[in-house]
Design an enzyme around this catalytic site. Structure first.
Site, PDB file in Angstrom:
ATOM      1  N   SER A 131      -7.212   9.519  -9.610  1.00  0.00           N
ATOM      2  CA  SER A 131      -8.104   8.471  -9.132  1.00  0.00           C
ATOM      3  C   SER A 131      -7.523   7.159  -9.627  1.00  0.00           C
ATOM      4  O   SER A 131      -6.344   6.862  -9.410  1.00  0.00           O
ATOM      5  CB  SER A 131      -9.517   8.734  -9.655  1.00  0.00           C
ATOM      6  N   TYR A 145      -9.854   0.326  -0.888  1.00  0.00           N
ATOM      7  CA  TYR A 145      -9.181   1.196  -1.860  1.00  0.00           C
ATOM      8  C   TYR A 145     -10.202   1.737  -2.863  1.00  0.00           C
ATOM      9  O   TYR A 145     -10.236   2.934  -3.153  1.00  0.00           O
ATOM     10  CB  TYR A 145      -8.069   0.418  -2.570  1.00  0.00           C
ATOM     11  N   LYS A 149     -11.309   5.721  -3.984  1.00  0.00           N
ATOM     12  CA  LYS A 149     -11.216   6.280  -5.338  1.00  0.00           C
ATOM     13  C   LYS A 149     -12.596   6.660  -5.881  1.00  0.00           C
ATOM     14  O   LYS A 149     -12.725   7.641  -6.595  1.00  0.00           O
ATOM     15  CB  LYS A 149     -10.486   5.304  -6.272  1.00  0.00           C
TER      16      LYS A 149
HETATM   17  N1  LIG Z   1       0.416   2.116  -9.889  1.00  0.00           N
HETATM   18  C1  LIG Z   1      -0.804   1.822 -10.248  1.00  0.00           C
HETATM   19  O1  LIG Z   1      -1.068   0.728 -10.803  1.00  0.00           O
HETATM   20  C2  LIG Z   1      -1.918   2.824 -10.036  1.00  0.00           C
HETATM   21  C3  LIG Z   1      -3.137   2.621 -10.716  1.00  0.00           C
HETATM   22  C4  LIG Z   1      -4.173   3.511 -10.524  1.00  0.00           C
HETATM   23  C5  LIG Z   1      -4.001   4.597  -9.688  1.00  0.00           C
HETATM   24  N2  LIG Z   1      -2.815   4.783  -9.038  1.00  0.00           N
HETATM   25  C6  LIG Z   1      -2.684   5.957  -8.143  1.00  0.00           C
HETATM   26  O2  LIG Z   1      -1.555   6.710  -8.508  1.00  0.00           O
HETATM   27  C7  LIG Z   1      -1.109   7.447  -7.373  1.00  0.00           C
HETATM   28  C8  LIG Z   1       0.405   7.335  -7.264  1.00  0.00           C
HETATM   29  O3  LIG Z   1       0.755   5.996  -7.038  1.00  0.00           O
HETATM   30  P1  LIG Z   1       2.027   5.311  -7.717  1.00  0.00           P
HETATM   31  O4  LIG Z   1       1.547   4.232  -8.584  1.00  0.00           O
HETATM   32  O5  LIG Z   1       2.932   6.329  -8.273  1.00  0.00           O
HETATM   33  O6  LIG Z   1       2.681   4.564  -6.449  1.00  0.00           O
HETATM   34  P2  LIG Z   1       4.009   4.878  -5.600  1.00  0.00           P
HETATM   35  O7  LIG Z   1       5.205   4.850  -6.490  1.00  0.00           O
HETATM   36  O8  LIG Z   1       3.964   3.939  -4.463  1.00  0.00           O
HETATM   37  O9  LIG Z   1       3.794   6.385  -5.095  1.00  0.00           O
HETATM   38  C9  LIG Z   1       2.899   6.706  -4.061  1.00  0.00           C
HETATM   39  C10 LIG Z   1       3.277   8.066  -3.556  1.00  0.00           C
HETATM   40  O10 LIG Z   1       2.307   8.505  -2.577  1.00  0.00           O
HETATM   41  C11 LIG Z   1       3.035   9.004  -1.491  1.00  0.00           C
HETATM   42  N3  LIG Z   1       2.310   9.017  -0.231  1.00  0.00           N
HETATM   43  C12 LIG Z   1       1.755   7.981   0.439  1.00  0.00           C
HETATM   44  N4  LIG Z   1       1.220   8.433   1.596  1.00  0.00           N
HETATM   45  C13 LIG Z   1       1.451   9.765   1.629  1.00  0.00           C
HETATM   46  C14 LIG Z   1       1.152  10.804   2.558  1.00  0.00           C
HETATM   47  N5  LIG Z   1       0.510  10.561   3.717  1.00  0.00           N
HETATM   48  N6  LIG Z   1       1.527  12.083   2.279  1.00  0.00           N
HETATM   49  C15 LIG Z   1       2.190  12.358   1.132  1.00  0.00           C
HETATM   50  N7  LIG Z   1       2.520  11.417   0.223  1.00  0.00           N
HETATM   51  C16 LIG Z   1       2.140  10.143   0.489  1.00  0.00           C
HETATM   52  C17 LIG Z   1       4.273   8.137  -1.396  1.00  0.00           C
HETATM   53  O11 LIG Z   1       5.240   8.800  -0.613  1.00  0.00           O
HETATM   54  P3  LIG Z   1       6.304   8.070   0.364  1.00  0.00           P
HETATM   55  O12 LIG Z   1       7.524   7.825  -0.489  1.00  0.00           O
HETATM   56  O13 LIG Z   1       6.561   9.055   1.453  1.00  0.00           O
HETATM   57  O14 LIG Z   1       5.670   6.801   0.840  1.00  0.00           O
HETATM   58  C18 LIG Z   1       4.643   8.056  -2.874  1.00  0.00           C
HETATM   59  O15 LIG Z   1       5.336   9.218  -3.274  1.00  0.00           O
HETATM   60  C19 LIG Z   1      -1.892   6.908  -6.179  1.00  0.00           C
HETATM   61  O16 LIG Z   1      -2.926   7.818  -5.846  1.00  0.00           O
HETATM   62  C20 LIG Z   1      -2.481   5.603  -6.692  1.00  0.00           C
HETATM   63  O17 LIG Z   1      -3.694   5.272  -6.037  1.00  0.00           O
HETATM   64  C21 LIG Z   1      -1.770   3.933  -9.201  1.00  0.00           C
END
Ligand SMILES: NC(=O)c1ccc[n+]([C@@H]2O[C@H](COP(=O)([O-])OP(=O)(O)OC[C@H]3O[C@@H](n4cnc5c(N)ncnc54)[C@H](OP(=O)(O)O)[C@@H]3O)[C@@H](O)[C@H]2O)c1
Length: 269
Positions: A131, A145, A149
């Site tokens: 989340s 968004y 979540k």
């Molecule tokens: N970074 C932050 O500050 C933060 C904070 C709180 C929560 N989160 C959560 O953490 C999780 C991971 O994000 P991250 O920070 O690691 O960002 P990220 O590096 O942009 O990674 C996002 C991942 O989700 C994948 N994705 C998007 N759409 C998809 C789909 N339809 N099917 C399968 N995979 C898909 C992307 O794949 P592609 O390469 O194919 O696009 C990528 O591997 C998310 O749920 C995000 O909401 C992140």
């Protein structure tokens, strides 16, 4: 050997977590939309790549049955794939809104459903749902968004009751800011030039966001996710990152209305 399935393993938290679990001796099914583009994970010990788009039911079904057949048994599913649709609600198209829910909510549910029969048969298993601290509090101009979540929060917490009776655990991972592709290619800004009433708010919000720190590393999150998986606790939520801990403490101390007034002042005042 324990095994984990991870969605969205191509970058950020998913990729770092795949590497971390593999180093700890877990078998890792690193799933992603385009495994043919992945040049690093496929060469590491204990990691196998599978094609899985969380919005494509056929790819979910195919990956789940292939992984279960290859691994024999799966212990943990990390529902990590996700992206952020931000900006004024009124500026977002219906298509943008639906796709945000398709990935962050319905995709997570579909992956959960695909592995449930296997976990039920084993009378064991764990779903770890990524989340966000943004699933517990809100910032201005991120209503879409946040709503995905917050949906993941309610879904996971209630699901934990019924699955708990069957020997299956559900836990929530609540990252604060993490330095990944999330703020870049995984962030979609909804803007409409016919809605200038929002321009000043968006500019203030962007300035306020820009002045906050970079947050945790993806590796820090991977460690936290590993700890949540292996601690043997019946704990529902894991708030990971100093910024997330601080924000959550403030919310609890201040209560809803005072926290919201403070946020409005900080971001839009
Ligand atoms: N970074 C932050 O500050 C933060 C904070 C709180 C929560 N989160 C959560 O953490 C999780 C991971 O994000 P991250 O920070 O690691 O960002 P990220 O590096 O942009 O990674 C996002 C991942 O989700 C994948 N994705 C998007 N759409 C998809 C789909 N339809 N099917 C399968 N995979 C898909 C992307 O794949 P592609 O390469 O194919 O696009 C990528 O591997 C998310 O749920 C995000 O909401 C992140």
């Amino acid at each position: 050997m324990k095994s984990i399935v991870i969605t969205g393993s191509s970058s950020g938290i998913g990729k770092a977590t795949a590497k971390y679990f593999a180093e700890k001796g877990w078998k890792v099914a690193a799933t992603m939309r385009k495994p043919e583009k992945e040049t690093e994970l496929g060469n590491l010990d204990n990691i196998s790549l599978y094609q899985l788009d969380v919005t494509d039911q056929a790819s979910i079904d195919a990956a789940a049955s292939q992984i279960i057949s290859d691994f024999g048994s799966v212990d943990v599913v990390l529902n990590n794939a996700g992206y952020g649709l931000i900006g004024p609600f009124e500026a977002a198209t219906d298509e943008q809104i639906r796709y945000q829910f398709d990935v962050n909510v319905f995709g997570l549910m579909a992956v959960t459903k695909a592995f449930l029969p296997h976990f039920r048969a084993n009378k064991a298993g764990m779903f770890l749902n990524v989340s966000s601290i943004g699933g517990l509090i809100t910032f201005p101009l991120i209503s879409l968004y946040h709503s995905t979540k917050w949906a993941v929060e309610g879904f996971s917490e209630s699901l934990a009751y019924e699955l708990g009776e069957l020997g299956i655990q559900v836990k929530l991972i609540e990252p604060g800011g993490v330095a990944t592709d999330f703020g870049g290619r995984s962030m979609v800004l909804a803007m409409d030039e016919n809605l200038p009433d929002y321009n000043e708010m968006v500019a203030k919000m962007q300035a306020a966001m820009g002045s906050t720190g970079g947050g945790s590393t993806a590796e820090f999150l991977a460690e936290g996710i590993y700890a949540a998986t292996t601690d043997g606790k019946k704990q529902m939520r894991y708030i990971i990152g100093p910024d997330a801990e601080q924000t959550w403490a403030m919310r609890q101390q201040a209560g809803d209305d005072q926290f919201i007034a403070g946020m409005r002042q900080r971001m839009l005042g």
